[in-house]
Motif scaffolding. Structure first.
Motif, short mmCIF file in Angstrom:
data_model
loop_
_atom_site.label_atom_id
_atom_site.label_comp_id
_atom_site.label_asym_id
_atom_site.label_seq_id
_atom_site.Cartn_x
_atom_site.Cartn_y
_atom_site.Cartn_z
N ARG A 134 22.38 16.84 -23.96
CA ARG A 134 22.04 16.22 -25.35
C ARG A 134 21.14 17.14 -26.17
NH1 ARG A 134 25.28 12.98 -23.62
NH2 ARG A 134 25.24 10.76 -23.66
N LYS A 141 15.63 12.91 -27.74
CA LYS A 141 16.69 13.62 -27.17
C LYS A 141 16.62 13.77 -25.61
CE LYS A 141 18.72 15.65 -30.63
NZ LYS A 141 20.15 15.75 -30.92
N ARG A 142 17.67 13.31 -24.84
CA ARG A 142 17.70 13.69 -23.41
C ARG A 142 17.88 14.97 -22.89
NH1 ARG A 142 22.58 10.01 -21.26
NH2 ARG A 142 22.69 11.81 -20.00
N LEU A 143 17.37 15.19 -21.81
CA LEU A 143 17.23 16.65 -21.45
C LEU A 143 18.55 17.41 -21.02
CD1 LEU A 143 13.93 16.67 -19.51
CD2 LEU A 143 14.36 17.96 -21.37
N ASP A 144 19.40 16.60 -20.72
CA ASP A 144 20.75 17.22 -20.34
C ASP A 144 21.58 17.97 -21.31
OD1 ASP A 144 21.37 14.83 -21.08
OD2 ASP A 144 22.55 14.22 -19.32
N ASP A 182 11.73 22.15 -15.78
CA ASP A 182 12.73 21.26 -15.74
C ASP A 182 14.20 21.81 -14.92
OD1 ASP A 182 14.22 18.89 -16.41
OD2 ASP A 182 14.59 19.49 -18.23
N ASN A 224 19.87 10.47 -13.46
CA ASN A 224 18.92 9.72 -14.38
C ASN A 224 18.10 10.95 -15.29
OD1 ASN A 224 19.83 7.18 -14.09
ND2 ASN A 224 18.18 6.55 -13.11
N VAL A 225 18.67 11.19 -16.27
CA VAL A 225 17.98 12.36 -17.06
C VAL A 225 17.01 11.79 -18.07
CG1 VAL A 225 18.35 14.43 -18.45
CG2 VAL A 225 20.01 13.71 -16.79
N PRO A 226 15.63 12.16 -17.90
CA PRO A 226 14.79 11.80 -18.80
C PRO A 226 14.96 12.34 -20.30
CG PRO A 226 13.83 13.32 -17.61
CD PRO A 226 15.06 13.05 -16.92
N THR A 227 14.42 11.54 -21.12
CA THR A 227 14.07 12.23 -22.53
C THR A 227 12.92 13.11 -22.45
OG1 THR A 227 12.34 10.52 -23.18
CG2 THR A 227 14.92 9.86 -23.74
N ASN A 233 9.47 11.52 -22.47
CA ASN A 233 9.32 11.14 -20.89
C ASN A 233 8.90 12.31 -20.07
OD1 ASN A 233 9.70 8.63 -21.63
ND2 ASN A 233 11.53 8.46 -20.76
N TYR A 234 9.81 13.53 -20.17
CA TYR A 234 9.59 14.70 -19.42
C TYR A 234 8.22 15.29 -19.76
CZ TYR A 234 10.17 18.72 -16.52
OH TYR A 234 9.82 19.52 -15.40
#
Length: 189
Positions: free
Chosen positions: A88, A83-86, A153, A40-43, A46-47
């Motif tokens: 994206r 944006k998602r951290l991975d 991260d 589960n990768v946060p946005t 959120n991070y």
């Protein structure tokens, strides 16, 4: 897959074609061999909230926390928060976003003039843009905060690389001071 917390979980890949799914599957297996994989990768929003509360506030000076929180709230979260951290969030995304921030009137973008009482509005809310652009130092500070958050991260193994560290910024040029003439110096003494 082994997650960063040490537990095991399944991770799924999807794509429009069999080849695309196979490529993603191979990449996922390579990541799994290299170490834990986040399921589960946060946005970014959120991070940044987590990072400010759990990493910055307890470990850094109060003024540093206040500065990081302000830059995060005013610039990073509105610009990149969804944006998602991975995969994206790419270097291109951060580079184009920072370039846009440097050229955008912050009075208009943040609605500063709209929050004033109607009789005190003087620029963006009445149709006259004041061109309140952030300084090069502010843009550099925004990048530094994002880079610091993404470094944590990487440590937490949610992403493989820090995309903010790869972004290029123009150099900060020193301002030329304006000295007083002899007459001005005498007039002010």
């Amino acid at each position: 897959m082994t997650k960063p917390d040490g537990k095991r979980d399944r991770k799924y890949v999807y794509g429009k074609s069999r080849d695309e799914v196979h490529d993603k599957w191979v990449r996922l297996h390579q990541q799994a061999k290299a170490g834990p994989v986040a399921t589960n990768v946060p946005t970014v929003a959120n991070y940044m909230t987590y990072w400010l509360a759990e990493i910055v506030e307890p470990n850094l000076a109060p003024l540093t926390f206040a500065t990081y929180e302000t830059l995060s709230r005013l610039y990073i979260v509105p610009g990149l928060g969804a944006k998602r951290l991975d995969c994206r969030l790419s270097v291109r995304d951060v580079q184009t976003w920072l370039n846009k921030v440097a050229k955008t009137c912050q009075c208009c973008a943040q609605g500063k003039d709209e929050r004033r009482p109607p009789e005190n509005r003087k620029c963006c809310a009445v149709g006259r843009c004041c061109q309140d652009l952030p300084s090069a130092r502010t843009v550099k500070g925004i990048r530094a905060v994002l880079r610091s958050a993404l470094s944590q991260d990487v440590v937490e193994e949610l992403v493989m690389k820090n995309v903010a560290a790869l972004v290029k910024l123009p150099p900060i040029r020193a301002r030329k001071g304006k000295s007083w003439s002899s007459e001005e110096a005498r007039a002010h003494s």
